[in-house]
Each structure stands twice: as C-alpha cells, then as structure tokens.
Design a protein around this motif. Structure first.
Motif, PDB file in Angstrom:
ATOM      1  N   GLU A 196       0.816  -1.216   0.000  1.00  0.00           N
ATOM      2  CA  GLU A 196       0.000   0.000   0.000  1.00  0.00           C
ATOM      3  C   GLU A 196       0.853   1.271   0.000  1.00  0.00           C
ATOM      4  O   GLU A 196       0.330   2.380  -0.127  1.00  0.00           O
ATOM      5  CB  GLU A 196      -0.919   0.016   1.223  1.00  0.00           C
ATOM      6  CG  GLU A 196      -0.216   0.220   2.566  1.00  0.00           C
ATOM      7  CD  GLU A 196       0.589  -0.965   3.060  1.00  0.00           C
ATOM      8  OE1 GLU A 196       1.397  -0.778   4.000  1.00  0.00           O
ATOM      9  OE2 GLU A 196       0.409  -2.073   2.507  1.00  0.00           O
ATOM     10  N   GLY A 197       2.183   1.138   0.117  1.00  0.00           N
ATOM     11  CA  GLY A 197       3.065   2.299   0.120  1.00  0.00           C
ATOM     12  C   GLY A 197       4.041   2.255   1.290  1.00  0.00           C
ATOM     13  O   GLY A 197       4.379   1.175   1.785  1.00  0.00           O
ATOM     14  N   ARG A 217       4.457  10.288   3.872  1.00  0.00           N
ATOM     15  CA  ARG A 217       3.668   9.094   3.550  1.00  0.00           C
ATOM     16  C   ARG A 217       3.498   9.004   2.033  1.00  0.00           C
ATOM     17  O   ARG A 217       3.182   9.999   1.373  1.00  0.00           O
ATOM     18  CB  ARG A 217       2.292   9.157   4.210  1.00  0.00           C
ATOM     19  CG  ARG A 217       1.388   7.955   3.862  1.00  0.00           C
ATOM     20  CD  ARG A 217       0.048   8.040   4.572  1.00  0.00           C
ATOM     21  NE  ARG A 217       0.206   7.848   6.000  1.00  0.00           N
ATOM     22  CZ  ARG A 217       0.199   6.667   6.611  1.00  0.00           C
ATOM     23  NH1 ARG A 217       0.041   5.563   5.914  1.00  0.00           N
ATOM     24  NH2 ARG A 217       0.336   6.591   7.916  1.00  0.00           N
ATOM     25  N   PHE A 218       3.729   7.818   1.493  1.00  0.00           N
ATOM     26  CA  PHE A 218       3.432   7.509   0.093  1.00  0.00           C
ATOM     27  C   PHE A 218       2.282   6.520   0.069  1.00  0.00           C
ATOM     28  O   PHE A 218       2.384   5.421   0.624  1.00  0.00           O
ATOM     29  CB  PHE A 218       4.659   6.926  -0.607  1.00  0.00           C
ATOM     30  CG  PHE A 218       4.345   6.263  -1.932  1.00  0.00           C
ATOM     31  CD1 PHE A 218       3.735   6.965  -2.956  1.00  0.00           C
ATOM     32  CD2 PHE A 218       4.659   4.922  -2.139  1.00  0.00           C
ATOM     33  CE1 PHE A 218       3.432   6.341  -4.169  1.00  0.00           C
ATOM     34  CE2 PHE A 218       4.368   4.297  -3.341  1.00  0.00           C
ATOM     35  CZ  PHE A 218       3.754   5.015  -4.367  1.00  0.00           C
ATOM     36  N   VAL A 219       1.161   6.929  -0.542  1.00  0.00           N
ATOM     37  CA  VAL A 219      -0.022   6.080  -0.679  1.00  0.00           C
ATOM     38  C   VAL A 219      -0.090   5.625  -2.134  1.00  0.00           C
ATOM     39  O   VAL A 219      -0.388   6.415  -3.032  1.00  0.00           O
ATOM     40  CB  VAL A 219      -1.301   6.835  -0.279  1.00  0.00           C
ATOM     41  CG1 VAL A 219      -2.527   5.929  -0.432  1.00  0.00           C
ATOM     42  CG2 VAL A 219      -1.192   7.355   1.150  1.00  0.00           C
ATOM     43  N   ALA A 220       0.224   4.366  -2.359  1.00  0.00           N
ATOM     44  CA  ALA A 220       0.292   3.852  -3.719  1.00  0.00           C
ATOM     45  C   ALA A 220      -1.074   3.935  -4.412  1.00  0.00           C
ATOM     46  O   ALA A 220      -2.110   3.748  -3.767  1.00  0.00           O
ATOM     47  CB  ALA A 220       0.754   2.387  -3.682  1.00  0.00           C
ATOM     48  N   PRO A 221      -1.085   4.247  -5.729  1.00  0.00           N
ATOM     49  CA  PRO A 221       0.109   4.455  -6.536  1.00  0.00           C
ATOM     50  C   PRO A 221       0.416   5.923  -6.869  1.00  0.00           C
ATOM     51  O   PRO A 221       1.385   6.177  -7.566  1.00  0.00           O
ATOM     52  CB  PRO A 221      -0.273   3.725  -7.830  1.00  0.00           C
ATOM     53  CG  PRO A 221      -1.748   4.028  -7.969  1.00  0.00           C
ATOM     54  CD  PRO A 221      -2.298   4.046  -6.554  1.00  0.00           C
ATOM     55  N   MET A 224       1.400  11.316  -2.329  1.00  0.00           N
ATOM     56  CA  MET A 224       2.361  11.408  -1.237  1.00  0.00           C
ATOM     57  C   MET A 224       2.173  12.756  -0.549  1.00  0.00           C
ATOM     58  O   MET A 224       1.704  13.703  -1.139  1.00  0.00           O
ATOM     59  CB  MET A 224       3.793  11.233  -1.748  1.00  0.00           C
ATOM     60  CG  MET A 224       4.477  12.472  -2.284  1.00  0.00           C
ATOM     61  SD  MET A 224       5.534  13.263  -1.043  1.00  0.00           S
ATOM     62  CE  MET A 224       5.088  14.971  -1.261  1.00  0.00           C
ATOM     63  N   LEU A 325      10.778   4.002  -2.986  1.00  0.00           N
ATOM     64  CA  LEU A 325       9.844   4.077  -4.109  1.00  0.00           C
ATOM     65  C   LEU A 325      10.195   3.049  -5.173  1.00  0.00           C
ATOM     66  O   LEU A 325       9.315   2.326  -5.663  1.00  0.00           O
ATOM     67  CB  LEU A 325       9.842   5.486  -4.706  1.00  0.00           C
ATOM     68  CG  LEU A 325       8.949   5.655  -5.939  1.00  0.00           C
ATOM     69  CD1 LEU A 325       7.478   5.483  -5.580  1.00  0.00           C
ATOM     70  CD2 LEU A 325       9.177   7.014  -6.607  1.00  0.00           C
ATOM     71  N   TRP A 328       9.295  -0.347  -4.084  1.00  0.00           N
ATOM     72  CA  TRP A 328       7.860  -0.594  -4.231  1.00  0.00           C
ATOM     73  C   TRP A 328       7.514  -0.889  -5.693  1.00  0.00           C
ATOM     74  O   TRP A 328       6.746  -1.814  -5.995  1.00  0.00           O
ATOM     75  CB  TRP A 328       7.065   0.611  -3.735  1.00  0.00           C
ATOM     76  CG  TRP A 328       5.593   0.455  -4.008  1.00  0.00           C
ATOM     77  CD1 TRP A 328       4.691  -0.227  -3.246  1.00  0.00           C
ATOM     78  CD2 TRP A 328       4.871   0.947  -5.143  1.00  0.00           C
ATOM     79  NE1 TRP A 328       3.441  -0.197  -3.838  1.00  0.00           N
ATOM     80  CE2 TRP A 328       3.536   0.520  -5.001  1.00  0.00           C
ATOM     81  CE3 TRP A 328       5.237   1.692  -6.251  1.00  0.00           C
ATOM     82  CZ2 TRP A 328       2.549   0.832  -5.947  1.00  0.00           C
ATOM     83  CZ3 TRP A 328       4.260   2.003  -7.202  1.00  0.00           C
ATOM     84  CH2 TRP A 328       2.934   1.569  -7.042  1.00  0.00           C
TER      85      TRP A 328
END
Length: 435
Positions: A196-197, A217-221, A224, A325, A328
């Motif tokens: 999920e990130g 926070r990076f929230v895929a896709p 951020m 990143l 991921w």
C-alpha cells in the motif's frame, strides 16, 4: 499491481465548467468529463462516439442537458445510453449495446474530481486516495489550502521520485523555496513499507532543524505528502498527486494546506489572487522540470527502475525514500506503461509551455488572462487620450496631471504585458543560477 484498479484525480472541481464537456487522458484512455444536471453529478465517458468514433469532448451539452456528439448529433444521457439519433426513422431501435457509451465511475473528495480507471463495478471496493487529516471534523475550518496543477512532461513515477526527495530543495530550489546554506546531512528513517506504500520520518527536519520533525507518507500508486509542524507558526502539509496520462506525461496536483497558529497569515494569503500564486508555483516547478525530463531518459537507457540500484549511486540516507519508491515499483507496483518507450526529448520552448499545460485549464488564470488582455486594450486608449490631453493643456497643472496618468498607465501596461507572458511560458532561466 493493476494500475487501472485505482482512483485518480483529474481536475479541481473549481476549474471544471458545468456548461461544456472537458477532455482528459488517464492511463492512455481518452475521457470526456461532463456535468449531468439531471443526476447532479460529474460523468466520465470514453471520449469516442460509438457511431463514427469522433471525440465527444468536441460536442456540447444540449438544451436537454445531455451530451451531444458534434458530428451527427447523437445524444447520450448520464448512464451512457443513446437517447437520440436524428438521422434514424421513427420507430428505429438501434442496438442498445453498440450505441452505448463506455462510462467510468466518478467521485468527489476534498475539492477534487476522481475517476476510477477500471471497470465501474470494482470502484466501490477501492477507497479514494485522500489526506485523512483534511477531513477530520475536529479540525474543520482550520486549514488554509493553496492549490495548483500542471501537466508535466515526465512519468508520474518520476514526479513522485522527485517530490519524495527532500534533500534536493536547498540546491534545486535555491532562491525560490530553498537556500543552499540550509543544506546538510539528511538522516531519513523508514517506519513502514508494504504493497500500500510506505511511511517515513526525518527527525531533524528541513533547514537544519529550524522547522521541526517531518513525516512523509506515500499512498500507492499516486499520492504522497510531507507533514511538519513549524513551532509557533503553523502545521504545514505538502500534498502531491501524480496522475499518469501517458508514457512520459502526467498531471501534477499540488496542495499546500496550512494550519496557522495565528489567524493573520491565513487572511493575508487569501488576499493574493490565485493566478499570481500559480505564477510563483510555475517558477518552482520549472526549477526541476528543466532536468527531470532528461533524467528519466538517462535512467531508461540504463535499464529503468529495475536497474535503479545500479544506475543510481545512492550514497546516503538522504536517498532512502527514493530507494523505497523503486523498491515498491519493483516488488509490487510495476510501471503504468510497462514496455512503452519514452517519447523524444522536448526542446526548451515546449518544456516552458504554461498556456497549454495549465492556463487554459485553470479558471483563475484563464480569467486573469482575459481581463489583462482587455485591460491592455483599454490602456492604449487611455494612453493616447492622456498624451492628447497633456499636449492640449501644456505646462498647466492639468497637463502635469495628464502626464502623471500617462506614466502610471504606461507602467501598468508594461506589468500587464509581463504577466501575460508569464501566463504563457516560463523563461527557462532558473532563479538558482542568478545567485
């Protein structure tokens, strides 16, 4: 990961025109966005008429409030069903399946219009990518938010790599939002990582600790954000959505929410016209754009993201989010246009284009452009009249007043001309190279 099984922002609601259809391309799928006044909601269709395959975005919303094709007038309701074929004889029943427009799920959230890129039936299973704190009822009304957007000549993942890289700001953005003298060791820590990130923290934070700890926070896709609280001043978020358009092109949505300790900074920010804020945003974006468009081609030539660990020399903890990143991408996400090659490099003029990548899509900048052009037209008339009055009145007090008016109008004409130029294109001369 299936990139189509996600929601993506396509426009700020304030920039959409309910009186006409708007085109947008999402993951190489051409869409037409339009307001369904009967159901009071935004619709997204494939931008192709089932009759002769022309773009419906070139059509109109007719008197019935339905989407009308510009070629032969076929008309479609909000469900995509064809409701009128002017050329058909009375009683004709065309194939409902073949005359139907493909429809995409849409949703509104935090001032943005989102489109689900996959089959509409799956949309309810996927949450909208929103920033939770902005919907916190306990903090309602406490945020001052500045927004901008721009179509960028780079992949969405290249944009995300850039905005996750906190250590470039003092150098790339020197003299805009950074200063070289603020550069120093950047010790990033990864707190979580998964499909999920990921999340991370920079304990010291920007400007050698002067602003406090920063969380990321990076929230895929595609989402951020950075979150920091500058002690005694404000809680500040930097929110970025990277919406993939096609290989080598994405739309950036950048949001800057502030929660000020005092009410005055927010009031002062609101006094600045949004289009002037956007001109400043363009300058900062172009700081990076000059070289990111080239950088992603250099990475592609060396094997792309799968080879990033070898192609890049990630020598310090400052590169931890960049590494995360690409980890991921290579373990979960993949690339949205896997196998497609980047298009040819663009020249400076195309890279600095603002008219087609922002202004014509932005209600505030479009309105300012129209008013500035009108003001300049009127200004020439005032200048001629003022010069005539000054010549007629000679060395009298009235003549001096006329000359003063002429000088002020001339200065206004020059400034309006500068603004009009800035709404169309950037200079290609980053402020960092001036000092």
């Amino acid at each position: 990961m299936d990139w189509s099984a996600h929601w993506y922002p396509v426009a700020y609601l304030k920039d959409l025109d309910r009186s006409r259809p708007t085109p947008f391309t999402l993951l190489e799928q051409d869409l037409v966005l339009w307001w369904d006044r009967h159901q009071h909601r935004w619709r997204a269709f494939a931008d192709v008429c089932p009759h002769r395959l022309v773009p419906l975005s070139e059509g109109r919303l007719n008197a019935s409030g339905e989407l009308e094709c510009p070629y032969h007038g076929w008309t479609f309701n909000g469900d995509g069903r064809c409701t009128a074929i002017p050329q058909a004889a009375p009683g004709t029943n065309p194939s409902e399946r073949r005359s139907q427009c493909r429809s995409y799920a849409t949703a509104e959230g935090q001032g943005l219009l989102f489109v689900f890129a996959g089959e509409p039936e799956r949309a309810d299973q996927v949450p909208l990518p929103l920033v939770p704190v902005l919907d916190d009822p306990a903090q309602a009304g406490s945020w001052t938010v500045q927004d901008t957007f721009r179509d960028l000549p780079m992949d969405a993942l290249t944009l995300l790599e850039n905005v996750l890289d906190v250590s470039h700001v003092p150098f790339t953005h020197h003299a805009t939002v950074g200063r070289r003298e603020n550069a120093g060791p950047v010790a990033l820590q990864l707190e979580s990582f998964g499909p999920e990130g990921f999340t991370g923290v920079w304990e010291e934070g920007p400007r050698r600790g002067k602003l406090g700890r920063q969380h990321t926070r990076f929230v895929a896709p595609c989402l951020m954000w950075h979150d920091l609280t500058a002690r005694g001043f404000a809680r500040i978020l930097t929110v970025v959505y990277a919406t993939p358009i096609r290989r080598g092109e994405c739309r950036l949505f950048a949001r800057f929410p502030f929660q000020f300790a005092s009410p005055w900074p927010g009031r002062l920010l609101k006094l600045r016209p949004e289009w002037l804020q956007h001109l400043g945003n363009h300058t900062v974006l172009e700081d990076d754009q000059l070289f990111l468009h080239w950088q992603e081609r250099a990475l592609e030539a060396r094997g792309g993201s799968p080879a990033a660990a070898r192609a890049f020399h990630l020598a310090s903890d400052a590169d931890l989010y960049v590494k995360a990143l690409h980890d991921w991408i290579n373990t979960t996400g993949g690339e949205p246009f896997s196998g497609a090659r980047l298009p040819a490099r663009l020249g400076l003029e195309a890279l600095m284009d603002r008219e087609h990548t922002h202004t014509r899509h932005c209600r505030s900048c479009r309105t300012a452009q129209r008013r500035l052009r009108l003001g300049r037209q009127l200004g020439w008339g005032v200048l001629l009249a003022g010069l005539g009055a000054a010549a007629w009145l000679g060395a009298s007090p009235g003549g001096a007043v006329a000359l003063g008016v002429v000088a002020l109008v001339a200065l206004a004409q020059v400034q309006a001309g500068r603004w009009l130029g800035q709404l169309q294109r950037g200079t290609g001369q980053p402020p960092r190279n001036r000092s």
